[in-house]
Design a protein around this motif. Structure first.
Motif, mmCIF file in Angstrom:
data_model
loop_
_atom_site.group_PDB
_atom_site.id
_atom_site.type_symbol
_atom_site.label_atom_id
_atom_site.label_comp_id
_atom_site.label_asym_id
_atom_site.label_seq_id
_atom_site.Cartn_x
_atom_site.Cartn_y
_atom_site.Cartn_z
ATOM 1 N N UNK A 123 16.183 0.559 59.461
ATOM 2 C CA UNK A 123 15.405 -0.716 59.939
ATOM 3 C C UNK A 123 16.487 -1.218 60.010
ATOM 4 N N UNK A 124 17.779 -0.916 58.658
ATOM 5 C CA UNK A 124 18.918 -2.362 58.899
ATOM 6 C C UNK A 124 19.926 -2.362 59.738
ATOM 7 N N UNK A 125 20.567 -0.790 60.362
ATOM 8 C CA UNK A 125 21.084 -0.364 60.597
ATOM 9 C C UNK A 125 22.364 -0.260 60.286
ATOM 10 N N UNK A 126 22.587 -0.216 58.700
ATOM 11 C CA UNK A 126 23.590 -0.059 57.663
ATOM 12 C C UNK A 126 24.232 1.167 58.273
ATOM 13 N N UNK A 127 25.274 0.736 58.796
ATOM 14 C CA UNK A 127 26.740 1.391 58.842
ATOM 15 C C UNK A 127 27.404 1.579 57.802
ATOM 16 N N UNK A 128 28.500 1.868 56.726
ATOM 17 C CA UNK A 128 29.797 2.015 56.656
ATOM 18 C C UNK A 128 30.980 2.308 56.861
ATOM 19 N N UNK A 129 32.302 1.285 58.175
ATOM 20 C CA UNK A 129 33.191 2.011 58.682
ATOM 21 C C UNK A 129 33.710 3.204 59.180
ATOM 22 N N UNK A 130 34.194 4.395 58.116
ATOM 23 C CA UNK A 130 33.707 5.109 58.399
ATOM 24 C C UNK A 130 33.278 5.690 59.299
ATOM 25 N N UNK A 131 32.091 5.619 58.390
ATOM 26 C CA UNK A 131 30.597 6.348 59.082
ATOM 27 C C UNK A 131 30.623 6.499 60.580
ATOM 28 N N UNK A 132 30.737 5.144 60.918
ATOM 29 C CA UNK A 132 30.755 4.560 62.328
ATOM 30 C C UNK A 132 31.915 4.861 63.594
ATOM 31 N N UNK A 133 33.129 4.979 62.524
ATOM 32 C CA UNK A 133 34.159 5.944 63.015
ATOM 33 C C UNK A 133 33.756 7.248 62.591
ATOM 34 N N UNK A 134 33.142 8.037 62.458
ATOM 35 C CA UNK A 134 33.240 9.196 62.661
ATOM 36 C C UNK A 134 31.736 9.603 63.826
ATOM 37 N N UNK A 135 30.815 8.975 63.539
ATOM 38 C CA UNK A 135 29.772 8.576 64.852
ATOM 39 C C UNK A 135 30.458 8.539 65.935
ATOM 40 N N UNK A 136 31.138 7.691 66.516
ATOM 41 C CA UNK A 136 32.163 7.508 67.631
ATOM 42 C C UNK A 136 32.660 8.592 68.137
ATOM 43 N N UNK A 137 33.546 9.199 66.967
ATOM 44 C CA UNK A 137 34.197 10.093 67.541
ATOM 45 C C UNK A 137 33.384 11.461 67.937
ATOM 46 N N UNK A 138 31.754 12.034 66.845
ATOM 47 C CA UNK A 138 31.115 12.761 67.080
ATOM 48 C C UNK A 138 30.722 12.633 69.102
ATOM 49 N N UNK A 139 30.015 11.787 69.516
ATOM 50 C CA UNK A 139 30.173 11.365 70.738
ATOM 51 C C UNK A 139 30.989 11.488 71.864
#
Length: 204
Positions: free
Chosen positions: A37-53
């Motif tokens: 509902x907020x789309x909240x990612x901290x910067x490290x989370x987004x980085x790890x998500x981007x790396x996984x994808x």
């Protein structure tokens, strides 16, 4: 006998384990709800998500990186919406495993039921444990793996068979190695674990 009656007959430490796992499951579900509902990612989370994808590894965190890359490929996750479905289960898998392994360690230390129960429930007063367990971060995986390694060390100490004396140090080394390849500070467990095994082997 009803489920409530069976639960009522459980020892206090098992009740505390179920309550602790239930609390953690609720926190993981809330974190996923907040993300949706907020789309909240901290910067490290987004980085790890981007790396996984995108199939890339951050620094030397090989186990964490390849685990997530393979998991995302297996589940066909390529979008934030797909990640939202995975998130609560992913968080609970590592945090729940840490709590369960901690419970098993406390039993190996032969503490009484009330002490075990209070120790489990007190874990939620550790702000760093709760916060870091609710993020798509290396900390939750590394802690779960390192806790498993500590459990193997204690099982080695209590082992009365040759198979156990061989299997548990190997398991500890493997888990500590994976933990170190998840987050670098956990390499200290690998070094210390080797020293503990040497001391225990000499002592016995």
């Amino acid at each position: 006998m009803s489920i409530a009656q069976r639960l009522g007959r459980l020892p206090v430490e098992k009740k505390a384990l179920l309550v602790s796992e239930g609390i953690m499951a609720a926190l993981c579900a809330y974190r996923a709800f907040d993300y949706v509902y907020t789309g909240f990612f901290i910067s490290d989370e987004f980085g790890y998500y981007y790396n996984a994808v995108h199939g890339t590894i951050y620094s030397g965190r090989w186990f964490f990186g390849f685990f997530n890359i393979d998991l995302f490929k297996l589940l066909g996750l390529h979008t934030p919406n797909g990640f939202a479905v995975l998130l609560p289960f992913y968080l609970f898998a590592w945090a729940g495993l840490t709590i369960f392994t901690f419970y098993k360690i406390l039993l190996l230390l032969r503490l009484d039921g009330k002490t075990v129960a209070l120790s489990l429930l007190s874990a939620f007063s550790l702000v760093s444990f709760v916060i870091l367990s609710l993020g798509f971060l290396t900390e939750s995986m590394g802690l779960a793996l390192a806790t498993g390694g500590v459990y193997c060390i204690l099982r080695f100490f209590h082992s009365d068979t040759d198979a156990g004396r061989l299997a548990f140090p190997f398991g500890a080394a493997l888990l500590f190695g994976f933990a170190g390849a998840t987050r670098e500070p956990y390499d200290a467990f690998l070094i210390a674990g080797g020293l503990f095994v040497a001391v225990i082997a000499f002592w016995n």
